[in-house]
Design a protein around this motif. Structure first.
Motif, short mmCIF file in Angstrom:
data_model
loop_
_atom_site.label_atom_id
_atom_site.label_comp_id
_atom_site.label_asym_id
_atom_site.label_seq_id
_atom_site.Cartn_x
_atom_site.Cartn_y
_atom_site.Cartn_z
N ASP A 97 0.86 -1.19 0.00
CA ASP A 97 0.00 0.00 0.00
C ASP A 97 0.90 1.24 0.00
O ASP A 97 1.59 1.52 0.98
N PHE A 98 0.87 1.97 -1.12
CA PHE A 98 1.69 3.17 -1.23
C PHE A 98 1.01 4.40 -0.64
O PHE A 98 1.57 5.50 -0.65
N GLY A 99 -0.21 4.24 -0.11
CA GLY A 99 -0.88 5.34 0.56
C GLY A 99 -1.39 6.41 -0.39
O GLY A 99 -1.35 6.28 -1.61
N THR A 100 -1.84 7.51 0.20
CA THR A 100 -2.45 8.59 -0.58
C THR A 100 -1.82 9.94 -0.26
O THR A 100 -2.45 10.97 -0.47
N HIS A 101 -0.60 9.94 0.25
CA HIS A 101 0.02 11.20 0.63
C HIS A 101 0.15 12.13 -0.59
O HIS A 101 0.61 11.70 -1.65
N PRO A 102 -0.26 13.39 -0.47
CA PRO A 102 -0.27 14.28 -1.64
C PRO A 102 1.11 14.60 -2.21
O PRO A 102 1.22 15.04 -3.36
N HIS A 103 2.18 14.39 -1.44
CA HIS A 103 3.51 14.68 -1.93
C HIS A 103 4.21 13.46 -2.53
O HIS A 103 5.35 13.57 -2.98
N THR A 104 3.54 12.34 -2.54
CA THR A 104 4.12 11.16 -3.17
C THR A 104 4.14 11.34 -4.69
O THR A 104 3.13 11.68 -5.30
N ASN A 105 5.30 11.11 -5.28
CA ASN A 105 5.47 11.10 -6.73
C ASN A 105 6.30 9.85 -7.03
O ASN A 105 7.52 9.89 -7.04
N LEU A 106 5.64 8.74 -7.26
CA LEU A 106 6.28 7.43 -7.19
C LEU A 106 7.03 7.08 -8.46
O LEU A 106 6.51 7.21 -9.57
N TYR A 107 8.24 6.58 -8.26
CA TYR A 107 9.09 6.10 -9.34
C TYR A 107 9.56 4.70 -8.95
O TYR A 107 10.35 4.54 -8.03
N LEU A 108 9.04 3.69 -9.63
CA LEU A 108 9.41 2.31 -9.36
C LEU A 108 10.46 1.86 -10.38
O LEU A 108 10.19 1.84 -11.58
N GLU A 109 11.63 1.49 -9.88
CA GLU A 109 12.68 1.04 -10.78
C GLU A 109 12.48 -0.43 -11.17
O GLU A 109 11.58 -1.11 -10.69
N SER A 110 13.32 -0.91 -12.03
CA SER A 110 13.18 -2.26 -12.59
C SER A 110 13.22 -3.33 -11.50
O SER A 110 13.95 -3.22 -10.52
N GLU A 111 12.38 -4.35 -11.69
CA GLU A 111 12.39 -5.58 -10.89
C GLU A 111 12.12 -5.33 -9.41
O GLU A 111 12.48 -6.16 -8.56
N VAL A 112 11.45 -4.22 -9.11
CA VAL A 112 11.27 -3.86 -7.69
C VAL A 112 10.47 -4.90 -6.92
O VAL A 112 10.72 -5.14 -5.72
N PHE A 113 9.51 -5.57 -7.58
CA PHE A 113 8.74 -6.64 -6.93
C PHE A 113 8.91 -7.98 -7.67
O PHE A 113 8.05 -8.85 -7.55
N ARG A 114 9.96 -8.13 -8.38
CA ARG A 114 10.16 -9.35 -9.16
C ARG A 114 10.13 -10.60 -8.27
O ARG A 114 10.72 -10.65 -7.20
N GLU A 115 9.38 -11.59 -8.73
CA GLU A 115 9.26 -12.89 -8.06
C GLU A 115 8.70 -12.79 -6.64
O GLU A 115 9.07 -13.56 -5.77
N CYS A 116 7.79 -11.84 -6.45
CA CYS A 116 6.99 -11.82 -5.21
C CYS A 116 5.79 -12.72 -5.48
O CYS A 116 4.71 -12.27 -5.87
N GLY A 117 5.99 -14.00 -5.28
CA GLY A 117 5.04 -15.01 -5.75
C GLY A 117 3.70 -15.01 -5.08
O GLY A 117 2.74 -15.58 -5.62
N GLN A 118 3.55 -14.37 -3.90
CA GLN A 118 2.26 -14.34 -3.20
C GLN A 118 1.57 -12.98 -3.31
O GLN A 118 0.51 -12.78 -2.72
N LEU A 119 2.14 -12.05 -4.06
CA LEU A 119 1.58 -10.70 -4.13
C LEU A 119 0.24 -10.72 -4.85
O LEU A 119 0.13 -11.15 -6.00
N THR A 120 -0.80 -10.24 -4.16
CA THR A 120 -2.15 -10.20 -4.73
C THR A 120 -2.74 -8.80 -4.79
O THR A 120 -3.70 -8.57 -5.52
#
Length: 340
Positions: free
Chosen positions: A93-116
């Motif tokens: 959960d990345f939340g709803t903070h108004p100053h969040t400007n999200l940048y996800l780099e490569s493979e950040v969640f790679r092989e998180c096999g239970q992520l739903t």
């Protein structure tokens, strides 16, 4: 004393560490360096309650018991492979903070096999290639709507075997969807007719697509030759069907060849182009728009399974061989404005 930085390998392989919470501290940002908590194999949850300018590469990589990650304050950059191979991670959960400007780099969640579950913040800037690759239980993704997020990079959802629902918002104009053969329901919503959308590598990579909701200004279509595609819906702002013919070695072939139902009812399309649905032998039902004016020559020629054409009564002009060899078509209702 307020901690401003957690340095490289600071807690690497602390095998009994179970929870990490970063307490609020008067808007004091916290940076987390490379591999800071890597392979903390007992770590189950992390809560970020302070601004995070950047979490560096592999900071929580291989925390195999981690189940939950939550951001309660602003976060900007989540680096390469930060949560990669966290095999029990179920929700982020990345939340709803108004100053969040999200940048996800490569493979950040790679092989998180239970992520739903992934809850994105209102503002996402970039999701880089393979960010969710091999998240094999991720089944439903709705990407965020904001003007800065314009490109869906290569292989972002590669090998997400359970991903059957994907919604792409209108701000994304450059789409590359590799290796997601199990997507069954795809919504692409891009109603701004002044901005064209570019697709890459779709025909080969959406083999199980069954339902496509399509509201796009484009010079081409995605994935229409996929063998399981049953229904295509075109939505409100669409006023023109681009060319639908591919020229194969053995002649013309409509890219709608495998579709069983076409729904144009919500559109403002006035013309069905020549050969548009030529030899679509699986097509059984067509719902035309209520402002349809012209069906050009050979538009539905050799649609041998076509049984029903809805709203045919508002058509003014039907071209040569438009419905030739439609052997299952049992009845046609023509309106008073039809001119032969």
């Amino acid at each position: 004393t307020t901690v401003h930085r957690i340095s490289n390998f600071a807690f690497h392989m602390c095998s009994d560490l179970r929870t990490v919470t970063f307490e609020p501290s008067a808007n004091t940002p916290l940076n987390i360096d490379d591999n800071a908590f890597m392979s903390c194999t007992a770590l189950e949850s992390v809560t970020f309650t302070r601004p995070i300018p950047k979490i560096e590469r592999a900071a929580f990589h291989n925390c195999v018991k981690m189940q939950h990650v939550r951001f309660e304050d602003a976060v900007h950059i989540v680096g390469w492979g930060v949560f990669g191979e966290c095999s029990k991670l179920g929700s982020v959960d990345f939340g709803t903070h108004p100053h969040t400007n999200l940048y996800l780099e490569s493979e950040v969640f790679r092989e998180c096999g239970q992520l739903t579950e992934v809850i994105f913040p209102p503002i996402v800037n970039t999701i880089m290639s393979s960010a969710f690759r091999k998240c094999r239980m991720l089944s439903n993704i709705t990407l965020p709507t904001n003007d800065m997020f314009t490109t869906l990079d290569e292989d972002v959802f590669g090998d997400c075997d359970a991903l059957v629902e994907l919604t792409i918002p209108p701000n994304i104009t450059n789409i590359c969807l590799n290796s997601i053969p199990n997507v069954k329901n795809l919504t692409i919503n891009h109603p701004d007719a002044s901005v064209p959308i570019v697709f890459h590598n779709l025909d080969e990579n959406l083999r199980n697509l069954q339902r496509l909701e399509y509201n796009v200004n484009t010079s081409s279509y995605p994935a229409m030759l996929t063998p399981n595609l049953e229904r295509v819906m075109f939505h409100s702002s669409l006023t023109k069907l681009p060319p639908a013919i591919k020229y194969m070695r053995d002649g013309k072939q409509s890219i709608f060849q495998c579709v069983t139902a076409i729904d144009l009812s919500a559109t403002k399309i006035q013309t069905i182009p020549a050969h548009c649905f030529y030899e679509c032998t699986q097509l059984t039902t067509v719902t035309l728009s209520k402002v349809i004016h012209t069906i050009e020559e050979y538009a539905f020629c050799r649609c041998s399974a076509l049984e029903e054409v809805v709203n045919l009564d508002v058509v003014h002009s039907i071209g040569e061989n438009a419905f030739a060899n439609c052997k299952e078509l049992e009845s046609c209702i023509f309106g008073p404005g039809l001119v032969f």
